[in-house]
Design an enzyme around this catalytic site. Structure first.
Site, PDB file in Angstrom:
ATOM      1  N   GLY A 133       0.825  -1.206   0.000  1.00  0.00           N
ATOM      2  CA  GLY A 133       0.000   0.000   0.000  1.00  0.00           C
ATOM      3  C   GLY A 133       0.857   1.254   0.000  1.00  0.00           C
ATOM      4  O   GLY A 133       2.090   1.190  -0.122  1.00  0.00           O
ATOM      5  N   TYR A 159     -14.390   1.448  10.085  1.00  0.00           N
ATOM      6  CA  TYR A 159     -12.958   1.765  10.166  1.00  0.00           C
ATOM      7  C   TYR A 159     -12.583   2.184  11.589  1.00  0.00           C
ATOM      8  O   TYR A 159     -11.673   1.620  12.199  1.00  0.00           O
ATOM      9  CB  TYR A 159     -12.645   2.870   9.171  1.00  0.00           C
ATOM     10  CG  TYR A 159     -11.189   3.266   9.091  1.00  0.00           C
ATOM     11  CD1 TYR A 159     -10.225   2.383   8.606  1.00  0.00           C
ATOM     12  CD2 TYR A 159     -10.771   4.547   9.467  1.00  0.00           C
ATOM     13  CE1 TYR A 159      -8.892   2.765   8.510  1.00  0.00           C
ATOM     14  CE2 TYR A 159      -9.449   4.933   9.370  1.00  0.00           C
ATOM     15  CZ  TYR A 159      -8.509   4.040   8.893  1.00  0.00           C
ATOM     16  OH  TYR A 159      -7.181   4.428   8.797  1.00  0.00           O
ATOM     17  N   TYR A 214      -3.089  -8.040  24.646  1.00  0.00           N
ATOM     18  CA  TYR A 214      -1.971  -8.967  24.391  1.00  0.00           C
ATOM     19  C   TYR A 214      -0.727  -8.531  25.176  1.00  0.00           C
ATOM     20  O   TYR A 214       0.039  -9.356  25.653  1.00  0.00           O
ATOM     21  CB  TYR A 214      -1.656  -9.055  22.886  1.00  0.00           C
ATOM     22  CG  TYR A 214      -2.339 -10.229  22.222  1.00  0.00           C
ATOM     23  CD1 TYR A 214      -3.710 -10.223  21.976  1.00  0.00           C
ATOM     24  CD2 TYR A 214      -1.622 -11.375  21.866  1.00  0.00           C
ATOM     25  CE1 TYR A 214      -4.348 -11.303  21.385  1.00  0.00           C
ATOM     26  CE2 TYR A 214      -2.250 -12.461  21.276  1.00  0.00           C
ATOM     27  CZ  TYR A 214      -3.613 -12.423  21.035  1.00  0.00           C
ATOM     28  OH  TYR A 214      -4.228 -13.507  20.459  1.00  0.00           O
ATOM     29  N   GLN A 231      -1.903  -9.090  29.221  1.00  0.00           N
ATOM     30  CA  GLN A 231      -2.175 -10.466  29.652  1.00  0.00           C
ATOM     31  C   GLN A 231      -1.089 -11.442  29.219  1.00  0.00           C
ATOM     32  O   GLN A 231      -0.763 -12.374  29.951  1.00  0.00           O
ATOM     33  CB  GLN A 231      -3.534 -10.919  29.099  1.00  0.00           C
ATOM     34  CG  GLN A 231      -4.014 -12.233  29.707  1.00  0.00           C
ATOM     35  CD  GLN A 231      -5.413 -12.603  29.228  1.00  0.00           C
ATOM     36  OE1 GLN A 231      -6.202 -11.751  28.853  1.00  0.00           O
ATOM     37  NE2 GLN A 231      -5.711 -13.890  29.248  1.00  0.00           N
TER      38      GLN A 231
HETATM   39  P1  NAD Z   1      -3.508   1.722   1.529  1.00  0.00           P
HETATM   40  O1  NAD Z   1      -4.904   1.342   1.184  1.00  0.00           O
HETATM   41  O2  NAD Z   1      -2.659   2.343   0.483  1.00  0.00           O
HETATM   42  O3  NAD Z   1      -2.709   0.488   2.113  1.00  0.00           O
HETATM   43  C1  NAD Z   1      -3.311  -0.548   2.837  1.00  0.00           C
HETATM   44  C2  NAD Z   1      -2.731  -1.856   2.326  1.00  0.00           C
HETATM   45  O4  NAD Z   1      -3.282  -2.951   3.085  1.00  0.00           O
HETATM   46  C3  NAD Z   1      -3.083  -2.124   0.862  1.00  0.00           C
HETATM   47  O5  NAD Z   1      -1.905  -2.478   0.152  1.00  0.00           O
HETATM   48  C4  NAD Z   1      -4.070  -3.278   0.922  1.00  0.00           C
HETATM   49  O6  NAD Z   1      -4.036  -4.078  -0.250  1.00  0.00           O
HETATM   50  C5  NAD Z   1      -3.605  -4.000   2.180  1.00  0.00           C
HETATM   51  N1  NAD Z   1      -4.637  -4.823   2.818  1.00  0.00           N
HETATM   52  C6  NAD Z   1      -5.886  -4.438   3.177  1.00  0.00           C
HETATM   53  N2  NAD Z   1      -6.538  -5.472   3.744  1.00  0.00           N
HETATM   54  C7  NAD Z   1      -5.683  -6.537   3.750  1.00  0.00           C
HETATM   55  C8  NAD Z   1      -5.767  -7.880   4.201  1.00  0.00           C
HETATM   56  N3  NAD Z   1      -6.875  -8.366   4.767  1.00  0.00           N
HETATM   57  N4  NAD Z   1      -4.687  -8.684   4.039  1.00  0.00           N
HETATM   58  C9  NAD Z   1      -3.555  -8.215   3.465  1.00  0.00           C
HETATM   59  N5  NAD Z   1      -3.412  -6.951   3.010  1.00  0.00           N
HETATM   60  C10 NAD Z   1      -4.469  -6.124   3.153  1.00  0.00           C
HETATM   61  O7  NAD Z   1      -3.625   2.689   2.800  1.00  0.00           O
HETATM   62  P2  NAD Z   1      -2.478   3.490   3.571  1.00  0.00           P
HETATM   63  O8  NAD Z   1      -2.823   4.927   3.513  1.00  0.00           O
HETATM   64  O9  NAD Z   1      -1.138   3.049   3.098  1.00  0.00           O
HETATM   65  O10 NAD Z   1      -2.713   3.005   5.072  1.00  0.00           O
HETATM   66  C11 NAD Z   1      -1.857   2.052   5.675  1.00  0.00           C
HETATM   67  C12 NAD Z   1      -2.191   1.908   7.150  1.00  0.00           C
HETATM   68  O11 NAD Z   1      -2.003   3.163   7.815  1.00  0.00           O
HETATM   69  C13 NAD Z   1      -3.653   1.497   7.407  1.00  0.00           C
HETATM   70  O12 NAD Z   1      -3.677   0.585   8.485  1.00  0.00           O
HETATM   71  C14 NAD Z   1      -4.317   2.796   7.791  1.00  0.00           C
HETATM   72  O13 NAD Z   1      -5.419   2.578   8.640  1.00  0.00           O
HETATM   73  C15 NAD Z   1      -3.190   3.529   8.498  1.00  0.00           C
HETATM   74  N6  NAD Z   1      -3.408   4.989   8.432  1.00  0.00           N
HETATM   75  C16 NAD Z   1      -3.157   5.688   7.286  1.00  0.00           C
HETATM   76  C17 NAD Z   1      -3.404   7.051   7.252  1.00  0.00           C
HETATM   77  C18 NAD Z   1      -3.133   7.884   6.018  1.00  0.00           C
HETATM   78  O14 NAD Z   1      -3.422   9.082   6.035  1.00  0.00           O
HETATM   79  N7  NAD Z   1      -2.588   7.353   4.967  1.00  0.00           N
HETATM   80  C19 NAD Z   1      -3.925   7.707   8.387  1.00  0.00           C
HETATM   81  C20 NAD Z   1      -4.196   6.945   9.521  1.00  0.00           C
HETATM   82  C21 NAD Z   1      -3.920   5.588   9.544  1.00  0.00           C
END
Ligand code: NAD
Ligand code: UDP
Length: 318
Positions: free
Chosen positions: A10, A145, A159, A162
Site C-alpha cells: 500500500g 474503520y 496482548y 495479559q
Molecule cells: P492503503 O490502502 O494504500 O494500504 C493498505 C494496504 O493494506 C493495501 O496495500 C491493501 O491491499 C492491504 N490490505 C488491506 N486489507 C488486507 C488484508 N486483509 N490482508 C492483506 N493486506 C491487506 O492505505 P495506507 O494509507 O497506506 O494506510 C496504511 C495503514 O495506515 C492502514 O492501516 C491505515 O489505517 C493507516 N493509516 C493511514 C493514514 C493515512 O493518512 N494514509 C492515516 C491513519 C492511519
C-alpha cells in the site's frame, strides 16, 4: 532485523518497506492487493532481502523462521475504500490484528499497530492528545474503520497486559505523498488529480472542516523510530499544521497552476469537523517531529501524479 510488514504494497507500507530495506533489514511484505498495487513494490522485488507474499492476513498469518518485528498496516484507509469493503475492514482490524499479535507472541517479535486519528472520531477536544478518548458513532458510516481500529488498540493492549507481547501503538493523522492512488478518494488525491485535469475541485460541505496533513517521509521516520523504541504508545504521528479543506484547495490550485473551479458537494455524514495532533509525546519519547512543509510535500506529490496520470492516459489510449 527481520520485519513482517502487513499492507506492505500500500501507500504507507511500501515506503516503510523501502526505508527498512535501505538500512539493511530483511523485509517480508504481506498484502492481498485489495487497495495496494504491485507497482508500489515492483522496484523492491529484485532485492534478496525483500519477499512479497500475496495473502489475506485476516485469514491467516504464518511466517516461517525468526521474526523481530510485525508492523501491522493492512487495512483500507480511504473512506471510499472502507465503505466499499466494510466487512473486510472490520475483519482486518480484528482477526487480522489478532493474527499479527499471535505471530509476534510466537516469535517474540515487537508488534506495531498502525492505528489512526479516527479513533478520536469527531473530536470534542482540540487539538487531540493521546489521553483523549474520542467521539465516535458506533453505527455510523465511518464506524467500520474507526471501531475496527479502536478494537485493534484494545486487543493490542490486552496482548501486552495479559500475554506480555512487546507492543506499540501509533495513531497516524492524515498522511499524503507519492504512491497514493490518484483515484483513491481522499482529499489530497482528489484535489491534485482534479487540478491536473482542470476538472472542478470537489469540496465537501463548505470547506471549513480542517485536517493536518503529514508528508509520507516524515511519517515513515516516526514509524521506524517507534519500531526501534521500547515505547508502548499510543503515540500520535502527524503534522500539527492545521488547515481547512478550502485552504488546501487554494494551495493545490497554486502549486499546479490549474484553472479548475471549485464545486461544492454535500458533507458526508459524521465527517469530522476538525483534526490536529498534539505531538509532544512523539517529540519527548521518540525525538520525532515532521520536517516537510505542505508546499514541499505537495509539490513532490504533484510531480508524482503528473507522471502517474500520464501513464494512466497512455494505458487508456493503448
Ligand atoms: P492503503 O490502502 O494504500 O494500504 C493498505 C494496504 O493494506 C493495501 O496495500 C491493501 O491491499 C492491504 N490490505 C488491506 N486489507 C488486507 C488484508 N486483509 N490482508 C492483506 N493486506 C491487506 O492505505 P495506507 O494509507 O497506506 O494506510 C496504511 C495503514 O495506515 C492502514 O492501516 C491505515 O489505517 C493507516 N493509516 C493511514 C493514514 C493515512 O493518512 N494514509 C492515516 C491513519 C492511519
Ligand atoms: N473531502 C473533500 N473533497 C474530496 C474528498 C474529501 O472536501 O474530494 C473532505 C472530506 O469530507 C474531509 C476531508 O476532505 O472533510 C478529508 O477527507 P479524507 O477522505 O482525505 O480524509 P479523512 O476524512 O479520513 O480525514
Amino acid at each position: 532485523m527481520r520485519t513482517v510488514v502487513t499492507g506492505g504494497a500500500g501507500f504507507v507500507g511500501s515506503h516503510l518497506c523501502e526505508s527498512l530495506l535501505a538500512r539493511g533489514d530483511v523485509v517480508v511484505c504481506i498484502d492481498d492487493l485489495s487497495t495496494g498495487r504491485p507497482a508500489n513494490i515492483g522496484h523492491l522485488l529484485d532485492d534478496p532481502a525483500f519477499t512479497f507474499v500475496e495473502a489475506d492476513v485476516s485469514a491467516s498469518l504464518d511466517i516461517e523462521g525468526d521474526v523481530d518485528v510485525v508492523a501491522h498496516l493492512a487495512s483500507p484507509a480511504s473512506p471510499p475504500d472502507y465503505h466499499r469493503r466494510p466487512l473486510q475492514t472490520l475483519a482486518v482490524g480484528s482477526r487480522g490484528t489478532e493474527n499479527g499479535l499471535r505471530l509476534a507472541q510466537r516469535t517474540g517479535a515487537r508488534f506495531l499497530l498502525a492505528s489512526t486519528s479516527e479513533v478520536y472520531g469527531d473530536p470534542l477536544v482540540h487539538p487531540q492528545p493521546e489521553d483523549y478518548w474520542g467521539n465516535v458513532n458506533p453505527i455510523g458510516p465511518r464506524s467500520v474503520y474507526d471501531e475496527a481500529k479502536r478494537f485493534a488498540e484494545a486487543l493490542t493492549t490486552a496482548y501486552r497486559n495479559q500475554l506480555g507481547v512487546d507492543t506499540a501503538i501509533v495513531r497516524i493523522f492524515n498522511t499524503y505523498g507519492p504512491r497514493m492512488r490518484p483515484h483513491d478518494g481522499r482529499v489530497v488525491t482528489n484535489f491534485i488529480a482534479q487540478a491536473l485535469n482542470d476538472d472542478p475541485l470537489t469540496i465537501y460541505g463548505d470547506g471549513s472542516q480542517t485536517r493536518s496533513f503529514c508528508y509520507i517521509d516524515d511519517l515513515v521516520r516516526g514509524l521506524v523510530a517507534m519500531i526501534d523504541s521500547t515505547e508502548p504508545g499510543p503515540i500520535n504521528l502527524g503534522n500539527p499544521v492545521e488547515r481547512s479543506v478550502a485552504e488546501l484547495a487554494e494551495l493545490v490550485l497554486r502549486l499546479t497552476g490549474s484553472r479548475s473551479s471549485l464545486e461544492y458537494h454535500d458533507l458526508p455524514l459524521d465527517d469530522p469537523t476538525r483534526r490536529r495532533p498534539v505531538i509532544t509525546r512523539a517529540g519527548e519519547l521518540l525525538g520525532w517531529e515532521p520536517e516537510t512543509s505542505a508546499e514541499d510535500g505537495l509539490a513532490r506529490t504533484v510531480a508524482y501524479f503528473r507522471r502517474r496520470l500520464d501513464e494512466v492516459t497512455a494505458a487508456r489510449a493503448e
